[in-house]
Write a protein that holds these residues in place. Structure first.
Motif, PDB file in Angstrom:
ATOM      1  N   SER A 168       0.837  -1.204   0.000  1.00  0.00           N
ATOM      2  CA  SER A 168       0.000   0.000   0.000  1.00  0.00           C
ATOM      3  C   SER A 168       0.868   1.248   0.000  1.00  0.00           C
ATOM      4  O   SER A 168       0.508   2.252  -0.621  1.00  0.00           O
ATOM      5  N   GLY A 169       2.005   1.196   0.703  1.00  0.00           N
ATOM      6  CA  GLY A 169       2.918   2.328   0.716  1.00  0.00           C
ATOM      7  C   GLY A 169       3.380   2.673  -0.694  1.00  0.00           C
ATOM      8  O   GLY A 169       3.354   3.839  -1.094  1.00  0.00           O
TER       9      GLY A 169
ATOM     10  N   SER B   9      11.051  13.583   1.707  1.00  0.00           N
ATOM     11  CA  SER B   9      10.055  12.520   1.712  1.00  0.00           C
ATOM     12  C   SER B   9      10.630  11.235   1.130  1.00  0.00           C
ATOM     13  O   SER B   9      10.385  10.141   1.653  1.00  0.00           O
ATOM     14  N   GLY B  10      11.468  11.374   0.086  1.00  0.00           N
ATOM     15  CA  GLY B  10      12.110  10.192  -0.492  1.00  0.00           C
ATOM     16  C   GLY B  10      13.013   9.507   0.508  1.00  0.00           C
ATOM     17  O   GLY B  10      13.025   8.276   0.628  1.00  0.00           O
ATOM     18  N   ILE B  11      13.772  10.313   1.266  1.00  0.00           N
ATOM     19  CA  ILE B  11      14.683   9.731   2.267  1.00  0.00           C
ATOM     20  C   ILE B  11      13.874   8.989   3.335  1.00  0.00           C
ATOM     21  O   ILE B  11      14.184   7.849   3.705  1.00  0.00           O
ATOM     22  N   LEU B  12      12.809   9.635   3.821  1.00  0.00           N
ATOM     23  CA  LEU B  12      11.987   8.995   4.864  1.00  0.00           C
ATOM     24  C   LEU B  12      11.390   7.687   4.349  1.00  0.00           C
ATOM     25  O   LEU B  12      11.375   6.674   5.045  1.00  0.00           O
ATOM     26  N   MET B  36       6.643   4.958   6.118  1.00  0.00           N
ATOM     27  CA  MET B  36       6.450   5.009   4.668  1.00  0.00           C
ATOM     28  C   MET B  36       5.213   5.826   4.315  1.00  0.00           C
ATOM     29  O   MET B  36       5.245   6.706   3.453  1.00  0.00           O
ATOM     30  N   LEU B  37       4.099   5.511   4.999  1.00  0.00           N
ATOM     31  CA  LEU B  37       2.851   6.207   4.675  1.00  0.00           C
ATOM     32  C   LEU B  37       2.975   7.703   4.965  1.00  0.00           C
ATOM     33  O   LEU B  37       2.495   8.542   4.197  1.00  0.00           O
ATOM     34  N   ASN B  38       3.641   8.049   6.068  1.00  0.00           N
ATOM     35  CA  ASN B  38       3.742   9.465   6.404  1.00  0.00           C
ATOM     36  C   ASN B  38       4.721  10.200   5.497  1.00  0.00           C
ATOM     37  O   ASN B  38       4.540  11.391   5.238  1.00  0.00           O
ATOM     38  N   ALA B  39       5.725   9.489   4.991  1.00  0.00           N
ATOM     39  CA  ALA B  39       6.606  10.101   3.993  1.00  0.00           C
ATOM     40  C   ALA B  39       5.802  10.480   2.757  1.00  0.00           C
ATOM     41  O   ALA B  39       5.965  11.563   2.195  1.00  0.00           O
ATOM     42  N   VAL B  40       4.894   9.563   2.364  1.00  0.00           N
ATOM     43  CA  VAL B  40       4.044   9.861   1.211  1.00  0.00           C
ATOM     44  C   VAL B  40       3.156  11.068   1.511  1.00  0.00           C
ATOM     45  O   VAL B  40       2.991  11.960   0.669  1.00  0.00           O
ATOM     46  N   ILE B  44       2.694  14.433  -0.690  1.00  0.00           N
ATOM     47  CA  ILE B  44       1.397  14.883  -1.207  1.00  0.00           C
ATOM     48  C   ILE B  44       1.150  16.336  -0.792  1.00  0.00           C
ATOM     49  O   ILE B  44       0.711  17.169  -1.597  1.00  0.00           O
ATOM     50  N   LEU B  45       1.459  16.656   0.456  1.00  0.00           N
ATOM     51  CA  LEU B  45       1.241  18.034   0.922  1.00  0.00           C
ATOM     52  C   LEU B  45       2.153  19.009   0.189  1.00  0.00           C
ATOM     53  O   LEU B  45       1.736  20.126  -0.146  1.00  0.00           O
ATOM     54  N   ALA B  46       3.393  18.577  -0.096  1.00  0.00           N
ATOM     55  CA  ALA B  46       4.300  19.451  -0.839  1.00  0.00           C
ATOM     56  C   ALA B  46       3.748  19.728  -2.233  1.00  0.00           C
ATOM     57  O   ALA B  46       3.722  20.870  -2.693  1.00  0.00           O
TER      58      ALA B  46
END
Lengths: 495, 105
Positions: A168-169, B9-12, B36-40, B44-46
């Motif tokens: 999902s990620g 975000s890519g690094i996270l 992973m989800l929070n990096a995405v 998205i916010l950026a």
């Protein structure tokens, strides 16, 4: 327009309401039996099936600001997943009682999973796609681990959860990149963006997003090299859920791949078709070779389901043929339908033969089955022959349509690899057959002779359909109407 | 500014992926999935701010809505995940993935 706001998702709402009702019946009526919950579940799925067919109009209707759409494509997906759900519930009735997990929550989770799949079919926005995938997956994580007393079951649930969340990620990262590149998540608007801006706008950002989406979907449909969870999870899950995952979850996953790739990125087809082709080749080969050495029937069917995902991807790659895209997608849908009936049939026989403590999973358990239970042996033989793709069964017709579509697109190498793979797969499908018919039974076996009408009906329906869909090929070759023609007639209006 | 946020975000996201692949404790693996989800979410916010800067406010709002959905899904996933971990821990007294290995060929 406003007045019809809920009409496109009426079948979804029926299923969700029934899921809540089943939970509430259990919470407020402590004496409600699991059988009653199952009956409500079955009734609501049939009702939703009727609603989706009768409320469906010919023109595509979208609702909720373009988040969901009701068109011929979504109708086909809805019918397919509801059919799979109905068969799964019929398989579950007695099986749950026998292994001691007959609880109302099981049925409500099945209903929620089905609703997620239906949303995947009618998604017209990447946000709906993500939510549908998650509603489906989270319900299935719990269902896989439902047999808490059995360690394999909880272990399978954990493995599925970790890899599912991981996938999902990737899926979400892909959606984020496509959103960044185009400024929209609506599938039609993404397609529009590339139509107006032309191929020069296909930025690296978008390509990375597309690749991440394919990886995420690859995990969900169990395509190699993202298949490592499939055998463990299919083996550990309760058998009726294995049947449901192999058919319903796979159908919904494939449907959403088609929806996203075909409806959002038709302009960049020459970028993603080679990717799908490669996945198809690897998936078929890996699934079939690994299945050769299996001694556990459930695990063998798990590997075979990877191989079948490969055949389905062959059909998906075939959309490349100019002007025949809807034929290729119909071949994919026909294959999914054929796979649903023959695979659920095979699992139903496994459930039928299982006894109290014995899951009846090892291929050696089937020694001399033809002498002990001639009818069960006959039907299992039918389903296995169909899975192997031997005429006149549904499996053969499915492969015929898929490979024909790939030939039309000019993918000769892909078709040759596919046919070689089918020949290879005959080995492991025919081995249980030989064991059933050629060897003598062990003397000390106590048969499970309970009456299980729901299971018998499910086996009957799947057996008849396996033959019926296979015979349709004759009609198709003679130029008459067949199921395949019917499906492509529906799809021709949306593609 | 967009580039810096996307790189972060890519690094996270990469840290999350590496963690899922290398760590053995299930709880840590779950934390990595959340990462992973929070990096995405961050990217998205950026993107959302970037589209707002271009004057495309509809696109910006889409991003915000998506982030809220993702947060809800992540919470549901964590709840189910922890429940499964607890049911395993009760039987086996371990949360080490190397020791949870009944199923294999």
């Amino acid at each position: 327009m406003e007045g019809f706001l809920l009409k496109p998702i009426a079948p979804h709402l029926i299923v969700i309401a029934a899921g809540c009702l089943v939970l509430l019946m259990r919470a407020y009526g402590k004496k409600t039996s699991a059988g009653a919950s199952g009956a409500v579940t079955l009734a609501s799925l049939v009702l939703a099936l009727a609603a989706s067919v009768f409320l469906h109009g010919d023109a595509a209707k979208s609702a909720f600001s373009g988040m969901v759409v009701d068109d011929n494509f979504s109708l086909l997906v809805t019918v397919l997943v509801l059919f799979s759900g109905i068969l799964c519930v019929m398989l579950s009735f007695d099986y749950l009682k026998r292994i001691g997990i007959a609880q109302a929550e099981f049925y409500s989770l099945v209903l929620f999973a089905v609703s997620g799949m239906m949303f995947l079919g009618s998604a017209s926005d990447l946000v709906t796609v993500f939510l549908g995938v998650e509603i489906m997956s989270i319900s299935i994580y719990v269902l896989v681990g439902f047999n808490r007393g059995r360690m394999e079951s909880t272990e399978a649930a954990l493995k599925y959860l970790i890899l599912g969340a991981f996938a999902s990620g990737f899926l979400l990262y892909g959606i984020a990149m496509i959103y960044g590149a185009t400024g929209t998540t609506n599938i039609a608007q993404v397609a529009e963006f590339f139509k107006t801006h032309g191929p020069s706008q296909i930025s690296p950002l978008f390509m990375v997003g597309l690749a991440l989406l394919v990886i995420g979907f690859g995990f969900k449909i169990g395509a190699a090299p993202f298949h490592m969870w499939v055998p463990d999870v299919y083996q550990g899950a309760p058998t009726s859920i294995t049947a449901f995952m192999a058919t319903g979850v796979k159908a919904a996953g494939v449907a959403v791949v088609v929806r996203v790739l075909m409806f959002a990125f038709p302009e960049s087809m020459d970028r993603w078709v080679p990717l799908i082709q490669l996945l198809a080749m690897v998936t078929m080969t890996v699934g079939n070779i690994a299945a050769l050495t299996q001694k556990n029937l459930k695990r063998m069917l798990a590997y075979s389901s990877i191989a079948h995902a490969g055949y389905i991807l062959v059909g998906l790659a075939a959309v490349y043929s100019q002007g025949f895209a809807e034929k290729a997608v119909s071949a994919v849908f026909f294959y999914l339908l054929a796979y649903t009936v023959m695979n659920i049939g095979a699992f139903a026989i496994m459930i039928l033969l299982g006894r109290d403590s014995d899951e009846y999973e090892n291929i050696d358990d089937y020694k001399g089955l033809a002498q002990r239970r001639p009818w069960a042996a006959f039907f299992l033989a039918l389903f296995l022959l169909s899975l192997a793709g031997i005429p006149p069964t549904a499996g053969f017709a499915g492969k015929f349509y898929v490979f024909t579509a790939a030939m039309r697109a000019g993918f000769v190498a892909l078709v040759i690899i596919g046919v070689l793979n089918s020949a290879l797969s005959a080995y492991y499908y025919l081995r249980p057959l030989i064991i059933m018919y050629m060897s003598d039974p062990d003397a000390d076996i106590v048969e499970n002779t309970e009456r299980r009408p729901a299971l018998i009906v499910a086996i009957g329906v799947t057996a008849v359909l396996t033959l019926e869909l296979g015979m349709g090929l004759l009609a198709y070759l003679a130029g008459g109407g067949s199921y395949y023609e019917m499906i492509s007639g529906y799809l021709a209006r949306v593609m | 500014m967009l580039n810096q946020y996307l790189v972060l975000s890519g690094i996270l996201f990469t840290i999350g992926v590496t963690g899922v692949l290398l760590r053995r404790n299930v709880i840590v693996i779950f934390m990595c999935v959340e990462l992973m989800l929070n990096a995405v979410n961050l990217s998205i916010l950026a993107f959302s701010r970037y589209h707002a800067g271009l004057g495309n406010l509809d696109a910006a709002m889409n991003g915000h809505a998506l982030v809220i959905m993702v947060m809800a899904v992540a919470a549901a996933e964590a709840a189910v995940g922890l429940a499964i971990v607890i049911s395993i821990y009760r039987r086996r007294e371990t949360v080490d993935v190397e020791e949870i290995n009944l199923l294999k060929w």
